[in-house]
Enzyme design. Structure first.
Site, PDB file in Angstrom:
ATOM      1  N   GLU A 186       0.893  -1.190   0.004  1.00  0.00           N
ATOM      2  CA  GLU A 186       0.109   0.055   0.083  1.00  0.00           C
ATOM      3  C   GLU A 186       0.812   1.047   0.175  1.00  0.00           C
ATOM      4  O   GLU A 186       0.382   2.191   0.506  1.00  0.00           O
ATOM      5  CB  GLU A 186      -1.104   0.133   1.074  1.00  0.00           C
ATOM      6  CG  GLU A 186      -2.123  -1.004   0.996  1.00  0.00           C
ATOM      7  CD  GLU A 186      -3.197  -0.611   1.786  1.00  0.00           C
ATOM      8  OE1 GLU A 186      -4.148  -1.477   1.826  1.00  0.00           O
ATOM      9  OE2 GLU A 186      -3.357   0.619   2.168  1.00  0.00           O
ATOM     10  N   HIS A 205      -2.040  -0.952   9.966  1.00  0.00           N
ATOM     11  CA  HIS A 205      -1.577  -2.454  10.273  1.00  0.00           C
ATOM     12  C   HIS A 205      -0.448  -2.172  11.348  1.00  0.00           C
ATOM     13  O   HIS A 205       0.095  -1.109  10.987  1.00  0.00           O
ATOM     14  CB  HIS A 205      -1.213  -2.765   8.928  1.00  0.00           C
ATOM     15  CG  HIS A 205      -2.404  -3.518   8.239  1.00  0.00           C
ATOM     16  ND1 HIS A 205      -2.793  -4.609   7.889  1.00  0.00           N
ATOM     17  CD2 HIS A 205      -3.319  -2.457   7.640  1.00  0.00           C
ATOM     18  CE1 HIS A 205      -3.677  -4.621   7.046  1.00  0.00           C
ATOM     19  NE2 HIS A 205      -4.086  -3.443   6.643  1.00  0.00           N
TER      20      HIS A 205
END
Length: 801
Positions: free
Chosen positions: A447, A683
């Site tokens: 990402e 995360h």
């Protein structure tokens, strides 16, 4: 110990040597190791001289340890010595000859058996208790090469260490031959860490009873041998037949050493004897400059972007790269003081160039370690907490190599909040600061959607991670990148055939073009395949529309790893899988690749079993969960209620390849930003520490698929096909309906002309919808159907259905 300054040192050639089949020739010229004088004649520059000096020191120390003594003979030999053995004529045109002003003939010696025997003969009677006699020299040798090429590989002048032994009888000569051969094995295998192939050979013009050559692999086709790895024996491909029992590998090599049992040929010719018996003689030779070239050719990456040497003979043990503001600092003095206690040869890189340029030029010197006192050091000195970065280069792969790998989903959507990721720039800057600590050897990132963010991050962490790669795919980019302390010698990418739905614009997966990217890391003689990936998100676990797509991605990922990892020494796969530990796709991946889940294996081994029956379930889930954690600043209130412990969807998988490796540690990383309430991402990262045993390399393994899992996945993919067929029918029906409405609006124009403007706007909107239905209903869903069909057929093929 004196410190060498790079500003006063010739690091590399200013001019390119031009095209050459030999990577080593180009690197040795560019790196300031050799200079071309003429065709077949080369001089040693400072870097090359240092390598040769260290090679000679290593060789001579081992020869001294077995009782050999060093001498130096003239390189010019009179014809009368060579006439005694009749080699003046048998050597042919390769023997360089000349005459002095008295018309006496001489040769520039390619070898020194005659001179050595004549010298011992002049010393008088040899005592029996002085045997065996072993004498050696390290001098220039000469050969009139018909086709001089590849630099010092086939040169007219070359450096050789040659040893000559004398024994009373053949039995003792065999013992001496084995003793010196064992010393050669120790030099090549223990110290230089080379894979050497020792083969039987023809004695040629040297004569004698037995001869062996030592070869290393080389792409230049200088020699070609056949070798049986089981019998550990072989010979020249021109005369040797393959092993009848086990078969033999045929390979292109280069000879780096030669040993001969000469018998009494030379001692008889010169009358060198004891008790009326001619002495038994052996000779041994290592081509020193040829060995340097061969090692560079063998160890350097095919790209030719870096020069590699065994660390023990590199021109310097360590390079200290220092920021301009620290050149005259007290801190630099203390660092140098500590380094001199550990290393013998230190290069202080004090050049006024960028860090990147200095690292790139140093990569052409074969130096195995860089200590960097850079901008980060300057900042931390100001806080009275000085830090520095250590980059351990390619060549530190000793038995028991430790490899530290990490992975992080960076959550770095570049659009403004709330569409994009909150605090993106600030978090990436803090992430760069954390990465500069150099705690890990290789890191997979996901990402990282903006190429600008990737380039900025790569530049910020270049001091700790000089090698990096971004995998380009899709409209927005794949978001997958890898940064590494070790050289990346090759890359490969596979874009998944299914990536969600184009009309689900709010999800964005279709536009991203998710991939699995592989980089091949060069760690000494090791080749590690490191994979990073990001699979399709789940979004709704109870009504998962994307399950067939994610399962197809899991299958393609498993096939990609399975087929590209067969020749690797060690295999690591990391990334955001968007699947929980017991999900079908994850079980398929692990079954099809034989990969191990590092976190689960490590924590199960320490009594922390990730199952509902464990008494430590809550603690383990909090420790191992990587997304929607309760301690993450960016976890939404909804997810805190629905999933109070978070999810474990980020993984580090591994398996041994041709080298055996085991897991030493595994856990989470990159959680809270120090002194901030924010996290590095929504995360957390995962890391693993592996111990790779480098003593023995095994053949690659092939295994069977787990058929029940494949059948289960096929059924779900088949359901996905049915859904795609249904969707296509819906879009086609919608297309027909919209066309009817469009035609109806044209009729209404004549019936109610005052509605012309609203009807025109309606037709414009309807036309857009019709275009989308045509594009997605006929093109997009057809592509999806074919991808699902291809995946199902590929899995069915494995079932032999």
């Amino acid at each position: 110990m004196p410190i060498t300054r790079a500003s006063q040192w010739t690091l590399r050639s200013a001019a390119s040597p031009g095209p050459s089949k030999s990577i080593a020739y180009r690197l040795l010229r560019q790196g300031g190791f050799i200079s071309k004088i003429d065709n077949g004649l080369f001089g040693l520059l400072p870097n090359g001289q240092r390598v040769v000096d260290r090679l000679l020191s290593l060789i001579e120390n081992e020869l001294n340890a077995i009782g050999a003594q060093k001498v130096t003979f003239p390189i010019l030999a009179p014809k009368k010595l060579w006439d005694k053995t009749k080699r003046w004529d048998s050597m042919g045109p390769e023997l360089m000859t000349m005459q002095d002003r008295q018309a006496e003939s001489f040769c520039l010696q390619p070898t020194a058996e005659e001179m050595c025997v004549d010298t011992l003969n002049q010393l008088g009677i040899i005592r029996k208790d002085a045997l065996p006699i072993l004498i050696y020299q390290s001098t220039e040798k000469f050969r009139d090469e018909a086709h001089a090429r590849y630099g010092v590989v086939r040169a007219k002048q070359f450096l050789m260490n040659d040893l000559y032994s004398f024994d009373l009888n053949s039995e003792q000569a065999v013992n001496t031959y084995e003793k010196v051969s064992n010393a050669y094995d120790k030099i090549f295998k223990k110290y230089l860490k080379l894979k050497v192939y020792k083969i039987r050979a023809d004695s040629g013009v040297h004569g004698g009873k037995l001869s062996h050559e030592y070869h290393i692999k080389n792409p230049l086709n200088q020699d070609e041998i056949v070798y049986c790895h089981t019998c550990q024996d072989g010979g020249s491909a021109k005369v040797e037949a393959p092993c009848p029992l086990h078969g033999s590998e045929k390979m292109s090599t280069i000879e780096i050493a030669h040993t001969f049992q000469l018998g009494t040929k030379y001692s008889t010719a010169f009358g060198l004897q004891l008790d009326s018996h001619p002495l038994e003689m052996c000779c041994f030779g290592i081509g020193v400059t040829r060995l340097m070239h061969g090692m560079v050719e063998l160890l350097s990456p095919p790209s030719g972007q870096a020069l590699r040497l065994p660390p023990i003979v590199a021109p310097f043990d360590v390079a200290l790269i220092v920021h301009g503001k620290l050149k005259d600092s007290q801190f630099l003095g203390s660092v140098l003081s500590e380094l001199t206690k550990r290393y013998q040869q230190i290069l202080l890189d004090d050049r006024n160039e960028t860090l990147g340029n200095r690292i790139r030029s140093l990569s052409l010197t074969g130096i195995p370690r860089y200590v960097i006192l850079g901008g980060n050091t300057v900042k931390t000195i100001e806080k009275n907490e000085p830090t520095m970065e250590l980059y351990v280069g390619w060549g530190m792969a000793q038995p028991g190599l430790e490899l530290r790998a990490a992975s992080l989903n960076c959550w770095a959507l570049p659009q403004p909040w709330p569409i994009g990721s909150a605090d993106r720039r600030f978090r990436l800057e803090k992430l760069a600061d954390a990465l500069l600590k150099g705690e890990y050897d290789v890191i997979g990132l996901q990402e990282l959607w903006s190429e600008y963010d990737y380039l900025d991050l790569a530049e910020r962490v270049q001091a700790a991670y000089p090698f990096s790669h971004y995998f380009h795919s899709g409209f927005t980019g794949s978001g997958v990148a890898v940064i590494s302390k070790y050289p990346i010698v090759s890359t490969l990418m596979h874009r998944y055939s299914l990536n969600g739905f184009a009309h689900h614009i709010h999800r964005g997966d279709w536009f991203g073009g998710k991939v699995v990217g592989m980089v091949e890391l060069e760690i000494g003689e090791l080749r590690v395949n490191f994979y990073a990936t990001h699979l399709h998100a789940e979004y709704n676990r109870l009504n998962d529309l994307y399950l067939p797509h994610r399962l197809a991605q899991s299958f393609e990922l498993s096939q990609f790893v399975r087929h590209t990892s067969r020749g690797a020494d060690f295999v690591i796969l990391c990334g955001d899988m968007n699947m929980e530990p017991d999900d079908l796709g994850l079980r398929l991946l692990m079954s099809n690749t034989k990969l191990h889940d590092a976190w689960r294996i490590f924590n199960e081994g320490h009594g922390q079993v990730d199952t509902p029956t464990s008494e430590r379930t809550s603690l383990v889930r909090r420790t191992g969960m990587t997304c929607d954690r309760p301690d993450n600043y960016y976890t939404s209130p909804l997810m805190r209620r629905e999933c109070p412990d978070g999810k474990r969807i980020d993984y580090m998988f591994y398996k041994s390849g041709r080298m055996h490796g085991h897991l030493e540690d595994s856990g989470i990383c990159f959680n809270k930003i120090p002194n901030e309430e924010l996290n590095y991402s929504d995360h957390v990262g995962v890391y693993s520490v592996f111990h790779i045993h480098t003593e023995n390399r095994h053949p690659s393994m092939i295994w069977e698929h787990e058929l029940p899992l494949l059948k289960e996945v096929i059924n779900i993919v088949r359901d996905g096909q049915k859904r795609a067929h249904r969707d296509r029918s819906i879009f086609i029906g919608l297309f027909v309906f919209l066309v009817v409405i469009l035609i109806g609006s044209l009729v209404l124009d004549y019936i109610i002309p005052f509605m012309s403007l609203p009807l025109s706007i309606l037709r414009f909107v309807i036309t857009l919808l019709i275009a989308f239905c045509v594009w997605y209903g006929f093109l997009g869903l057809t592509m999806e159907l074919k991808a699902l069909k291809g995946t199902r057929q590929a899995m069915a093929q494995l079932l032999n259905e």
